[in-house]
Enzyme design. Structure first.
Site, PDB file in Angstrom:
ATOM      1  N   ARG A  65       0.807  -1.225   0.000  1.00 50.75           N
ATOM      2  CA  ARG A  65       0.000   0.000   0.000  1.00 50.75           C
ATOM      3  C   ARG A  65       0.842   1.278   0.000  1.00 50.75           C
ATOM      4  NH1 ARG A  65      -2.708  -4.120   1.978  1.00 50.75           N
ATOM      5  NH2 ARG A  65      -0.648  -4.525   2.808  1.00 50.75           N
ATOM      6  N   THR A  66       1.752   1.392   0.958  1.00 49.70           N
ATOM      7  CA  THR A  66       2.453   2.666   1.166  1.00 49.70           C
ATOM      8  C   THR A  66       3.318   3.022  -0.038  1.00 49.70           C
ATOM      9  OG1 THR A  66       2.530   2.018   3.480  1.00 49.70           O
ATOM     10  CG2 THR A  66       3.833   3.931   2.848  1.00 49.70           C
ATOM     11  N   LYS A  93      25.111  -5.019  -1.271  1.00 51.48           N
ATOM     12  CA  LYS A  93      26.584  -5.194  -1.299  1.00 51.48           C
ATOM     13  C   LYS A  93      27.240  -4.571  -0.083  1.00 51.48           C
ATOM     14  CE  LYS A  93      26.323  -4.450  -6.276  1.00 51.48           C
ATOM     15  NZ  LYS A  93      26.554  -3.396  -7.260  1.00 51.48           N
ATOM     16  N   ARG A 115      11.283   3.765   3.997  1.00 51.75           N
ATOM     17  CA  ARG A 115      10.804   2.721   4.929  1.00 51.75           C
ATOM     18  C   ARG A 115      12.003   1.885   5.334  1.00 51.75           C
ATOM     19  NH1 ARG A 115       5.607  -1.183   4.640  1.00 51.75           N
ATOM     20  NH2 ARG A 115       4.706   0.799   5.282  1.00 51.75           N
ATOM     21  N   HIS A 143       4.577   5.542  11.726  1.00 58.10           N
ATOM     22  CA  HIS A 143       4.172   5.415  10.318  1.00 58.10           C
ATOM     23  C   HIS A 143       3.191   6.580  10.114  1.00 58.10           C
ATOM     24  CE1 HIS A 143       2.974   3.947   6.522  1.00 58.10           C
ATOM     25  NE2 HIS A 143       2.656   2.699   6.813  1.00 58.10           N
TER      26      HIS A 143
HETATM   27  N1   CP Z   1      -0.366  -0.178   5.902  1.00 49.75           N
HETATM   28  C1   CP Z   1       0.839  -0.422   5.341  1.00 49.75           C
HETATM   29  O1   CP Z   1       1.850   0.199   5.687  1.00 49.75           O
HETATM   30  O2   CP Z   1       0.825  -1.373   4.366  1.00 49.75           O
HETATM   31  P1   CP Z   1       2.118  -1.789   3.512  1.00 49.75           P
HETATM   32  O3   CP Z   1       3.079  -2.456   4.455  1.00 49.75           O
HETATM   33  O4   CP Z   1       1.601  -2.704   2.443  1.00 49.75           O
HETATM   34  O5   CP Z   1       2.707  -0.533   2.958  1.00 49.75           O
END
Ligand code: CP
Length: 320
Positions: A65-66, A93, A115, A143
């Site tokens: 999603r993100t 590496k 991320r 998040h």
């Molecule tokens: N909600 C969320 O962060 O989903 P993803 O890990 O798929 O990005």
């Protein structure tokens, strides 16, 4: 589109967490998202707000999603988008996150969306580069765009156009210990005036959260009749360092959101989940797909929220 409203002006060059934002900042970002929502319903789904800017998605942990939401959000603002992941980049590496980011920045990048499995990674990156950094989930820390899209969805579903969530009670249920979504939601919900009940087995519920003003509860059946919104969380088996409950079956029996259990909640109680969903563990399929579920609306709203985030951090005048 502007980054000011009357005396208020958005000044954050980075979005690292909701803990660092004021209620006014959060409301302004969400109002900006409202203004961008309709771009995604037009025949030509693009505005020139970030034309000529470059956004890099640097994802060192998996995401559906993100990552796709940030890519689409940047495209809809006419920015150029580059996607990089841990596997397939020179991180495999041995190159450090800092070196990776500084080399990407040297190509003339405006925003890095990051991320990473390490709590604090986005903050470290923000110290190392001079472009904007957006935290797309760092370890167990925050998040923030998930928190923002959850706030947006709650406000939209409850008719709070001013993003004042006073009087609402939200239960966050499940693996609070390992959840960056829980931390961002807690900061955001409390800042916008909602009450928060954290529901989990004692092994997954850090007591320190009561200091923030959250109620702690170990009994989901007792909490359900008292809430307007239920945010379910996935058990993050990949982050468990020891056994947190006797068996998955016992976890489901105590904390799984089933149709039978939903009968304890008031009619109209919203059911949320950030995804990915483990159907049959934290939530039954019938509840995840039911009338009260906002799971796909959350994903839809994420696009406008991430467009607002990219626009605001790219046009901010401040240094933080
Ligand atoms: N909600 C969320 O962060 O989903 P993803 O890990 O798929 O990005």
């Amino acid at each position: 589109m502007d980054n000011r409203d009357g005396d208020y002006r958005w000044e954050h060059r980075h979005l690292l967490g909701l803990e660092m934002l004021s209620a006014e900042d959060i409301r302004f970002l969400l109002q900006t998202a409202v203004g961008l929502e309709d771009v995604s319903t037009r025949s030509i789904k693009k505005v020139p707000a970030l034309r000529g800017r470059v956004v890099v998605n640097l994802f060192m942990e998996d995401s559906t999603r993100t990552r796709s939401s940030f890519s689409l959000a940047a495209s809809r603002l006419s920015a150029d988008v580059l996607d990089l992941s841990g596997s397939g980049s020179s991180v495999s590496k041995g190159e450090t996150l800092r070196d990776t980011a500084r080399n990407i920045e040297a190509m003339g990048v405006d925003v890095i969306v990051c991320r990473h499995a390490l709590s604090g990674a986005a903050m470290q990156l923000a110290d190392a580069v001079s472009c904007s950094v957006v935290n797309a989930g760092d370890g167990q820390h925050e998040h923030p765009t998930q928190g923002l899209l959850d706030l947006y969805t709650i406000a939209q579903r409850t008719g709070r156009e001013d993003f004042d969530l006073s009087g609402l009670t939200v239960a966050i249920v499940g693996d609070i210990q390992h959840s960056r979504v829980a931390r961002s939601n807690i900061h955001g919900l409390l800042k916008l005036g909602a009450s928060v009940i954290l529901v989990a087995p004692p092994t997954l519920l850090p007591r320190g959260f009561s200091d923030l003003g959250c109620e702690l509860c170990f009994d989901l059946d007792e909490a359900l009749p008292r809430v307007d919104v239920i945010c379910m969380l996935r058990v993050q088996f990949e982050r468990l360092t020891r056994q947190a409950f006797p068996s998955v079956r016992e976890y489901v029996s105590g904390y799984g959101l089933t149709e039978r259990r939903m009968a304890l909640a008031r009619p109209g109680t919203l059911v949320m989940h950030p995804g990915p969903v483990n159907r049959g563990i934290e939530i039954e399929a019938a509840v995840a797909d039911g009338q009260q579920s906002t799971i796909l609306e959350q994903v839809t709203n994420g696009l406008a929220v991430r467009m607002a985030t990219l626009f605001l951090v790219s046009t901010a005048s401040g240094t933080s």
